[in-house]
Design a protein around this motif. Sequence first.
Motif, PDB file in Angstrom:
ATOM      1  N   GLY A  37       0.799  -1.219   0.000  1.00 12.98           N
ATOM      2  CA  GLY A  37       0.000   0.000   0.000  1.00 12.98           C
ATOM      3  C   GLY A  37       0.835   1.274   0.000  1.00 12.98           C
ATOM      4  O   GLY A  37       0.290   2.372   0.040  1.00 12.98           O
ATOM      5  N   GLN A  38       2.156   1.149  -0.068  1.00 13.36           N
ATOM      6  CA  GLN A  38       3.027   2.318  -0.038  1.00 13.36           C
ATOM      7  C   GLN A  38       3.241   2.883  -1.436  1.00 13.36           C
ATOM      8  O   GLN A  38       3.274   2.154  -2.425  1.00 13.36           O
ATOM      9  CB  GLN A  38       4.388   1.960   0.568  1.00 13.36           C
ATOM     10  N   GLU A  39       3.397   4.217  -1.492  1.00  4.19           N
ATOM     11  CA  GLU A  39       3.718   4.877  -2.751  1.00  4.19           C
ATOM     12  C   GLU A  39       5.135   4.475  -3.155  1.00  4.19           C
ATOM     13  O   GLU A  39       6.030   4.457  -2.320  1.00  4.19           O
ATOM     14  CB  GLU A  39       3.637   6.389  -2.578  1.00  4.19           C
ATOM     15  N   LYS A  40       5.316   4.140  -4.445  1.00  3.41           N
ATOM     16  CA  LYS A  40       6.625   3.679  -4.893  1.00  3.41           C
ATOM     17  C   LYS A  40       7.333   4.664  -5.804  1.00  3.41           C
ATOM     18  O   LYS A  40       8.502   4.952  -5.609  1.00  3.41           O
ATOM     19  CB  LYS A  40       6.491   2.343  -5.635  1.00  3.41           C
ATOM     20  N   SER A  41       6.637   5.111  -6.838  1.00  4.84           N
ATOM     21  CA  SER A  41       7.321   5.915  -7.851  1.00  4.84           C
ATOM     22  C   SER A  41       6.330   6.758  -8.636  1.00  4.84           C
ATOM     23  O   SER A  41       5.119   6.614  -8.484  1.00  4.84           O
ATOM     24  CB  SER A  41       8.084   4.998  -8.809  1.00  4.84           C
TER      25      SER A  41
END
Length: 144
Positions: A37-41
């Motif tokens: 669920g984390q923002e990556k790019s």
Amino acid sequence: MKQITGICFAVLCVCAILPVRAQDVFGKWKTIDDETGQEKSIVEIYEQDGKVYGKVVEILNKDRLDARCDKCKGEKKDKSILNMVIIEGLEKDGDEYSGGIILDPNKGKEYKCRIWVDEEDPAKLNVRGYVAFLYRTQNWFRAD
């Protein structure tokens, strides 16, 4: 009076164009890891020679800024993920783009790919990678 009419006409033209832009796959999209669920790019989707590509233009996790595609094969092996083209060769097919590939640089695997803007939320891009009848769809969100 002519100036007011001209301004109103210009505003109406801009308002008519905005919904079309909202449905467009082109631009910058924030990727979300569907496992954490984390923002990556941020991936920029663009057209070149009639085909659609996506390039990683920003890595949001500061611990991964120097990440390399160590599991990739071929010319992308050990290359920086930043500025890497991860979507290649998609072509327009109705309201979606397909016929190309997407690379998961963390796993070093390539998948057939389809992308389309969500009809209910034009700020959401559906990105589907698949092999045969098995697929996984991620939601990316407009960043620009």
